[in-house]
Design a protein around this motif. Structure first.
Motif, short mmCIF file in Angstrom:
data_model
loop_
_atom_site.label_atom_id
_atom_site.label_comp_id
_atom_site.label_asym_id
_atom_site.label_seq_id
_atom_site.Cartn_x
_atom_site.Cartn_y
_atom_site.Cartn_z
N LEU A 142 5.55 -0.14 10.10
CA LEU A 142 6.00 1.17 10.56
C LEU A 142 5.10 2.23 9.92
CD1 LEU A 142 9.85 0.54 10.38
CD2 LEU A 142 8.38 0.35 12.38
N ASP A 143 5.65 3.38 9.55
CA ASP A 143 4.82 4.43 8.94
C ASP A 143 4.99 4.52 7.43
OD1 ASP A 143 3.80 5.26 11.38
OD2 ASP A 143 5.45 6.68 11.72
N ASN A 144 5.94 3.79 6.88
CA ASN A 144 6.29 3.99 5.48
C ASN A 144 5.88 2.89 4.52
OD1 ASN A 144 7.54 6.45 6.05
ND2 ASN A 144 9.44 5.43 6.63
N ALA A 145 5.28 1.81 5.00
CA ALA A 145 4.98 0.70 4.11
C ALA A 145 3.77 -0.11 4.60
CB ALA A 145 6.20 -0.22 3.99
N THR A 146 3.33 -1.00 3.74
CA THR A 146 2.23 -1.90 4.06
C THR A 146 2.63 -3.29 3.60
OG1 THR A 146 0.69 -0.10 3.61
CG2 THR A 146 -0.23 -2.29 3.76
N LEU A 147 2.26 -4.29 4.38
CA LEU A 147 2.51 -5.68 4.00
C LEU A 147 1.34 -6.21 3.17
CD1 LEU A 147 3.96 -7.05 7.35
CD2 LEU A 147 5.22 -6.60 5.24
#
Length: 180
Positions: A35-40
């Protein structure tokens, strides 16, 4: 015995760049935005599976502390190390904390004012660490007494980690540890 770090205030002090650097130096790679709030972030295991951490992009997110807690739990399992050990490497600042310790060294005092630097050996996230601080007036005198008599002290302030060295800024409420 396993300890789980759940103190939201402590978890929220972990800086994103510090955690990103930690992940990179321990074999994790940034994969894709979530989404816009995190990174995997992913890391392959020896048995061919892949571990995953969902890392927030900003510290001001409402669930930042919960996400950091999950990341530390994943790191605990991946590295087979206690959470407190991992946390001690990630923390760079603990505001308004009280340190219990022993005055190990009194540095040369200032000649114009009753003040000087001291080195404490104190507990930081359940691990003994050297901590530098500057004291003045009655706190400095009390630190000298504690040093001479080898008495433990309690001192509050803001703990900052700078290049693996700890500094206690804004020291206040220095007292002899009465429980000793």
């Amino acid at each position: 015995m396993k300890f789980t770090v759940k103190d939201r205030q402590t978890l929220e002090t972990i800086e994103l760049n510090q955690l990103r650097n930690y992940l990179q130096t321990h074999g994790w790679h940034q994969d894709q935005p979530f989404l816009d709030n995190a990174t995997l972030w992913h890391k392959p295991t020896t048995d061919g599976e892949e571990l995953e951490i969902l890392l927030p992009n900003r510290q001001n997110l409402r669930d930042y502390g919960a996400r950091i807690s999950q990341a530390i739990q994943t790191l605990e399992n991946a590295e087979n190390r206690p959470q407190l050990e991992i946390l001690s490497e990630l923390l760079t600042r603990i505001s308004n904390t009280t340190i219990q310790g022993i005055v190990m060294q009194i540095h040369t005092p200032n000649t114009k004012k009753l003040s000087g630097e001291i080195t404490l050996l104190g507990l930081v996230v359940a691990k003994l660490q050297k901590i530098q601080t500057s004291l003045a007036d009655k706190d400095y005198i009390l630190a000298i007494k504690a040093y001479q008599e080898r008495l433990p002290i309690l001192c509050s302030g803001d703990l900052i980690k700078d290049n693996n060295a700890f500094i206690l800024t804004n020291p206040h409420n220095l007292t002899l540890d009465e429980l000793w």
